[in-house]
Design an enzyme around this catalytic site. Structure first.
Site, PDB file in Angstrom:
ATOM      1  N   ASP A   1     -14.731  -4.296  15.644  1.00  0.00           N
ATOM      2  CA  ASP A   1     -14.504  -2.967  15.044  1.00  0.00           C
ATOM      3  C   ASP A   1     -14.226  -2.039  16.148  1.00  0.00           C
ATOM      4  OD1 ASP A   1     -14.995  -0.914  13.509  1.00  0.00           O
ATOM      5  OD2 ASP A   1     -16.664  -1.915  12.585  1.00  0.00           O
ATOM      6  N   VAL A   2     -13.241  -1.436  16.665  1.00  0.00           N
ATOM      7  CA  VAL A   2     -13.079  -0.508  17.364  1.00  0.00           C
ATOM      8  C   VAL A   2     -13.834   1.433  16.719  1.00  0.00           C
ATOM      9  CG1 VAL A   2     -10.545  -0.507  17.748  1.00  0.00           C
ATOM     10  CG2 VAL A   2     -11.302   0.265  15.840  1.00  0.00           C
TER      11      VAL A   2
ATOM     12  N   ASN B   1      -3.987   0.780  17.639  1.00  0.00           N
ATOM     13  CA  ASN B   1      -3.425   1.105  16.132  1.00  0.00           C
ATOM     14  C   ASN B   1      -4.074   0.949  15.177  1.00  0.00           C
ATOM     15  OD1 ASN B   1      -0.387   0.132  15.120  1.00  0.00           O
ATOM     16  ND2 ASN B   1      -1.673  -1.531  14.808  1.00  0.00           N
TER      17      ASN B   1
ATOM     18  N   TYR C   1      -7.574  11.329   6.875  1.00  0.00           N
ATOM     19  CA  TYR C   1      -5.932  11.328   7.511  1.00  0.00           C
ATOM     20  C   TYR C   1      -5.547  11.744   8.692  1.00  0.00           C
ATOM     21  CZ  TYR C   1      -2.253   7.499   8.645  1.00  0.00           C
ATOM     22  OH  TYR C   1      -1.467   6.267   9.034  1.00  0.00           O
TER      23      TYR C   1
HETATM   24  N1  LIG Z   1       1.992   2.242   7.370  1.00  0.00           N
HETATM   25  C1  LIG Z   1       3.083   3.423   7.878  1.00  0.00           C
HETATM   26  O1  LIG Z   1       3.781   3.335   6.797  1.00  0.00           O
HETATM   27  C2  LIG Z   1       2.164   4.567   8.739  1.00  0.00           C
HETATM   28  C3  LIG Z   1       2.585   5.887   8.812  1.00  0.00           C
HETATM   29  C4  LIG Z   1       2.344   6.646  10.728  1.00  0.00           C
HETATM   30  C5  LIG Z   1       1.309   5.311  10.769  1.00  0.00           C
HETATM   31  N2  LIG Z   1       0.643   4.363  10.182  1.00  0.00           N
HETATM   32  C6  LIG Z   1      -0.276   4.039  11.982  1.00  0.00           C
HETATM   33  O2  LIG Z   1       0.092   2.527  12.099  1.00  0.00           O
HETATM   34  C7  LIG Z   1      -1.085   1.741  11.906  1.00  0.00           C
HETATM   35  C8  LIG Z   1      -0.788   0.733  12.168  1.00  0.00           C
HETATM   36  O3  LIG Z   1      -1.602   0.677  10.333  1.00  0.00           O
HETATM   37  P1  LIG Z   1      -0.329  -0.475   9.381  1.00  0.00           P
HETATM   38  O4  LIG Z   1       0.553   0.442   9.018  1.00  0.00           O
HETATM   39  O5  LIG Z   1       0.213  -2.004  10.440  1.00  0.00           O
HETATM   40  O6  LIG Z   1      -1.697  -0.568   8.450  1.00  0.00           O
HETATM   41  P2  LIG Z   1      -1.887  -2.340   8.136  1.00  0.00           P
HETATM   42  O7  LIG Z   1      -3.396  -1.798   7.075  1.00  0.00           O
HETATM   43  O8  LIG Z   1      -1.358  -3.156   8.137  1.00  0.00           O
HETATM   44  O9  LIG Z   1      -2.822  -1.981   9.492  1.00  0.00           O
HETATM   45  C9  LIG Z   1      -4.064  -1.780  10.430  1.00  0.00           C
HETATM   46  C10 LIG Z   1      -4.917  -3.124  10.886  1.00  0.00           C
HETATM   47  O10 LIG Z   1      -6.171  -2.558  11.959  1.00  0.00           O
HETATM   48  C11 LIG Z   1      -6.906  -3.103  10.922  1.00  0.00           C
HETATM   49  N3  LIG Z   1      -8.551  -1.937  11.312  1.00  0.00           N
HETATM   50  C12 LIG Z   1      -8.769  -1.361  10.458  1.00  0.00           C
HETATM   51  N4  LIG Z   1     -10.170  -1.149  10.363  1.00  0.00           N
HETATM   52  C13 LIG Z   1     -10.075  -1.407  11.564  1.00  0.00           C
HETATM   53  C14 LIG Z   1     -11.743  -1.386  12.107  1.00  0.00           C
HETATM   54  N5  LIG Z   1     -12.554  -0.156  12.523  1.00  0.00           N
HETATM   55  N6  LIG Z   1     -11.025  -2.129  12.976  1.00  0.00           N
HETATM   56  C15 LIG Z   1     -10.767  -2.715  13.979  1.00  0.00           C
HETATM   57  N7  LIG Z   1      -9.052  -3.093  13.117  1.00  0.00           N
HETATM   58  C16 LIG Z   1      -9.335  -2.139  12.169  1.00  0.00           C
HETATM   59  C17 LIG Z   1      -6.864  -3.944   9.354  1.00  0.00           C
HETATM   60  O11 LIG Z   1      -7.264  -5.093   9.653  1.00  0.00           O
HETATM   61  C18 LIG Z   1      -5.480  -4.159   9.756  1.00  0.00           C
HETATM   62  O12 LIG Z   1      -4.920  -5.206  10.505  1.00  0.00           O
HETATM   63  C19 LIG Z   1      -2.452   3.093  12.025  1.00  0.00           C
HETATM   64  O13 LIG Z   1      -2.741   3.792  13.101  1.00  0.00           O
HETATM   65  C20 LIG Z   1      -1.811   3.600  10.807  1.00  0.00           C
HETATM   66  O14 LIG Z   1      -1.980   4.710  10.945  1.00  0.00           O
HETATM   67  C21 LIG Z   1       0.564   3.653   9.161  1.00  0.00           C
END
Ligand SMILES: NC(=O)c1ccc[n+]([C@@H]2O[C@H](COP(=O)([O-])OP(=O)(O)OC[C@H]3O[C@@H](n4cnc5c(N)ncnc54)[C@H](O)[C@@H]3O)[C@@H](O)[C@H]2O)c1
Length: 229
Positions: free
Chosen positions: A42-43, A69, A134
Site C-alpha cells: 500500500d503506497v 503509478n 484528484y
Molecule cells: N485511466 C485514466 O483515464 C487515467 C488518466 C490519467 C491518469 N491516470 C492515472 O494512471 C494511474 C493508473 O491508473 P489506471 O487508470 O490504470 O487505474 P487502475 O484502477 O486500473 O489501476 C490503478 C492501480 O493502483 C492500485 N492501487 C490503488 N490504491 C493503491 C495503493 N494504496 N497502493 C498500491 N496500489 C494501489 C489499484 O489496485 C490498481 O491496480 C493512476 O495514477 C491514475 O490516476 C489514469
C-alpha cells in the site's frame, strides 16, 4: 507498463494492493520468459514502501527504473460537500504515495543513476470540476517531480511525469460504461477524437526511462491526443 518493460528485457517487480491482479500480471510476464515478482504494497503506508524497496534491492541487487503509478479517483463532489475522508485518502495514495516512493527510490539510485516516472494526469495541468482531491493530488505530483528532478540531477537520476488523458483502464471504464453520449462528448474535446490505450502510456513511460530520453528531466509530458493544446 509491466509487460512493456519486460518485453524490453527488464526484470520487473509489480507492486499493488490487489494480490489477484498482481499475481495475474506476473503470471503473464513469466509466460513470456520474463523475470517478474509481485510484492503487495500500500503506497500510502511509508513503512510498507520502505520494506518494498528493501526487498527489491535485496532480491535484484539494484533499482534502475521506477514507475509510480498507483492511483485512485476518489469521490465526485463539489468542494463545499467534498467528503474529508475521501480527500485524505486520495491525497494519501496519489500524492503521499509518490512522495514515499520517491524517498526510497532516490536513496537507492544515488550511487548508480536511474530514471523515475511519476504518473500524473491531465488533471495535473487543469482543474477537473467535482474532482478537487484528484486534481490537487495530480498537480502535486507534477510539483514533486520538478523538485525531485532538480535535487537528483547531480546523481544522474532523471525524474519525469506523464500526464495521460482518459485511458481505457478499470479506473476509467466505469465513468463511461453506462453513458455513451457522455463518452462521445468527452472525445470531442480531444483533437485525435479517441481515448488513450494503456499501451500508448506504456510506450511513453519506457521511452522516458530509456537512454533516448537521457537529456529529459523535470518534465510533465502530456499524452492526451492534443487535448491540452
Ligand atoms: N485511466 C485514466 O483515464 C487515467 C488518466 C490519467 C491518469 N491516470 C492515472 O494512471 C494511474 C493508473 O491508473 P489506471 O487508470 O490504470 O487505474 P487502475 O484502477 O486500473 O489501476 C490503478 C492501480 O493502483 C492500485 N492501487 C490503488 N490504491 C493503491 C495503493 N494504496 N497502493 C498500491 N496500489 C494501489 C489499484 O489496485 C490498481 O491496480 C493512476 O495514477 C491514475 O490516476 C489514469
Amino acid at each position: 507498463m509491466a509487460r512493456r518493460f519486460a518485453a524490453l528485457g527488464a526484470s520487473v517487480v509489480v507492486c499493488d494492493v490487489d494480490d489477484d491482479g498482481g499475481a495475474e500480471t506476473v503470471r503473464l510476464l513469466q509466460e513470456t520468459g520474463a523475470v517478474a515478482l509481485f510484492i503487495n504494497c500500500d503506497v500510502a503506508d511509508a513503512n510498507a514502501v520502505a520494506r518494498l524497496h528493501d526487498e527489491i534491492v535485496s532480491r535484484f541487487g539494484r533499482l534502475d527504473c521506477a514507475v509510480n503509478n498507483a492511483g485512485i479517483g476518489g469521490p465526485w463532489e463539489r468542494i463545499e460537500s467534498y467528503p474529508r475522508d475521501g480527500w485524505e485518502r486520495v491525497l494519501a495514495v496519489n500524492l503521499s504515495g509518490v512522495f514515499y516512493c520517491l524517498q526510497e527510490q532516490l536513496k537507492r539510485m544515488a550511487d548508480s543513476s536511474g530514471a523515475i516516472v511519476n504518473i500524473s494526469s491531465i488533471a495535473g495541468k487543469r482543474g477537473l470540476p467535482y474532482q478537487a482531491a484528484y486534481t490537487a493530488s495530480k498537480h502535486g505530483v507534477i510539483g514533486l517531480t520538478r523538485v525531485a528532478a532538480q535535487e537528483a540531477a547531480r546523481c544522474n537520476i532523471r525524474v519525469n511525469a506523464v500526464c495521460p488523458v482518459y485511458t481505457h483502464t478499470p479506473l476509467f471504464e466505469p465513468m463511461i460504461a453506462d453513458n455513451p453520449r457522455r463518452a462521445e462528448k468527452m472525445k470531442e474535446r480531444i483533437p485525435l477524437r479517441r481515448f488513450a490505450h494503456p499501451q500508448e502510456i506504456a510506450d511513453t513511460v519506457t521511452w522516458l526511462c530509456s537512454d533516448q530520453a537521457r537529456f529529459i528531466t523535470g518534465q510533465a509530458l502530456n499524452v492526451d491526443g492534443g487535448m491540452t493544446a
